[in-house]
Scaffold this active site. Structure first.
Site, PDB file in Angstrom:
ATOM      1  CE1 TYR A 104      88.649  93.075   8.291  1.00  0.00           C
ATOM      2  CE2 TYR A 104      86.644  94.084   9.140  1.00  0.00           C
ATOM      3  CZ  TYR A 104      87.851  93.448   9.358  1.00  0.00           C
ATOM      4  OH  TYR A 104      88.255  93.187  10.638  1.00  0.00           O
ATOM      5  CG  ASN A 128      99.349  93.174  10.479  1.00  0.00           C
ATOM      6  OD1 ASN A 128     100.554  93.141  10.258  1.00  0.00           O
ATOM      7  ND2 ASN A 128      98.755  94.198  11.066  1.00  0.00           N
ATOM      8  CB  CYS A 136      95.244  95.166  11.205  1.00  0.00           C
ATOM      9  SG  CYS A 136      95.970  94.540  12.712  1.00  0.00           S
ATOM     10  CG  HIS A 137      94.557  99.641  15.465  1.00  0.00           C
ATOM     11  ND1 HIS A 137      95.900  99.482  15.154  1.00  0.00           N
ATOM     12  CD2 HIS A 137      94.360 100.975  15.602  1.00  0.00           C
ATOM     13  CE1 HIS A 137      96.481 100.674  15.134  1.00  0.00           C
ATOM     14  NE2 HIS A 137      95.563 101.598  15.394  1.00  0.00           N
ATOM     15  CD  GLU A 163      95.354 105.137  15.744  1.00  0.00           C
ATOM     16  OE1 GLU A 163      94.553 105.321  14.793  1.00  0.00           O
ATOM     17  OE2 GLU A 163      96.254 104.287  15.698  1.00  0.00           O
TER      18      GLU A 163
END
Length: 169
Positions: A104, A128, A136-137, A163
């Site tokens: 963040y 979001n 945002c993950h 990912e």
């Protein structure tokens, strides 16, 4: 006119909400992508029109992402959503490469906000409306801990695992 459909995914049934695109190329501009039980997620409203056909391209991109053959989305987003600050934060999310994570604080720095703005950044990320496609993950705590995902931390972990994430340097 607000359009919607649902599609199956490894995260559960996704609710896609959009509107006809205002661009010359046409199609559907995505306004929201929600997962079941999402904090602040969209809920089908009276007057919305169900149209799987309107989301054919978006659904195909999502399927390709979940199959591991797409690392970036070419989806048009509905305009006019969010405050100026939220849009700056959301734009920074879109710049986080597939498979990497940022904190963040790193997002705050990227948008030129002071370190003290970390909570505001977190609030903007939590607002979001486009989970998965606006990633945002990929934002984690400064310690590397998984924190704050409106779709649930289990889903955040699944997306990061999909990912094959590694910590950004």
């Amino acid at each position: 006119m607000t359009l919607y459909t649902t599609i199956d995914s490894p995260l559960g049934e996704l609710l896609l909400v959009g509107e006809k695109s205002a661009t010359a190329r046409g199609g559907t501009a995505l306004a929201s992508l929600s997962v079941p039980g999402q904090k602040g997620g969209a809920v089908v409203q009276d007057g919305w029109t169900e149209s799987a056909e309107a989301f054919t391209v978006i659904a195909a991109e999502l399927r390709a992402y979940f199959e591991g053959s797409r690392t970036r989305f070419g989806i048009e987003y509905a305009a006019g959503r969010g405050t100026d600050f939220q849009r700056r934060v959301w734009s920074a999310l879109e710049d986080i490469p597939y498979g990497t994570t940022l904190s963040y604080g790193e997002i705050a720095a990227r948008i030129g906000a002071p370190r003290a703005a970390v909570r505001s950044v977190g609030t903007a990320i939590g607002a979001n409306p486009l989970l998965v496609v606006r990633p945002c993950h990929r934002v984690i705590g400064a310690s590397g801990a998984l924190t704050g995902y409106s779709g649930g931390l289990d889903r955040k972990r699944r997306l990061l695992d999909l990912e094959g994430h590694h910590r950004a340097v």
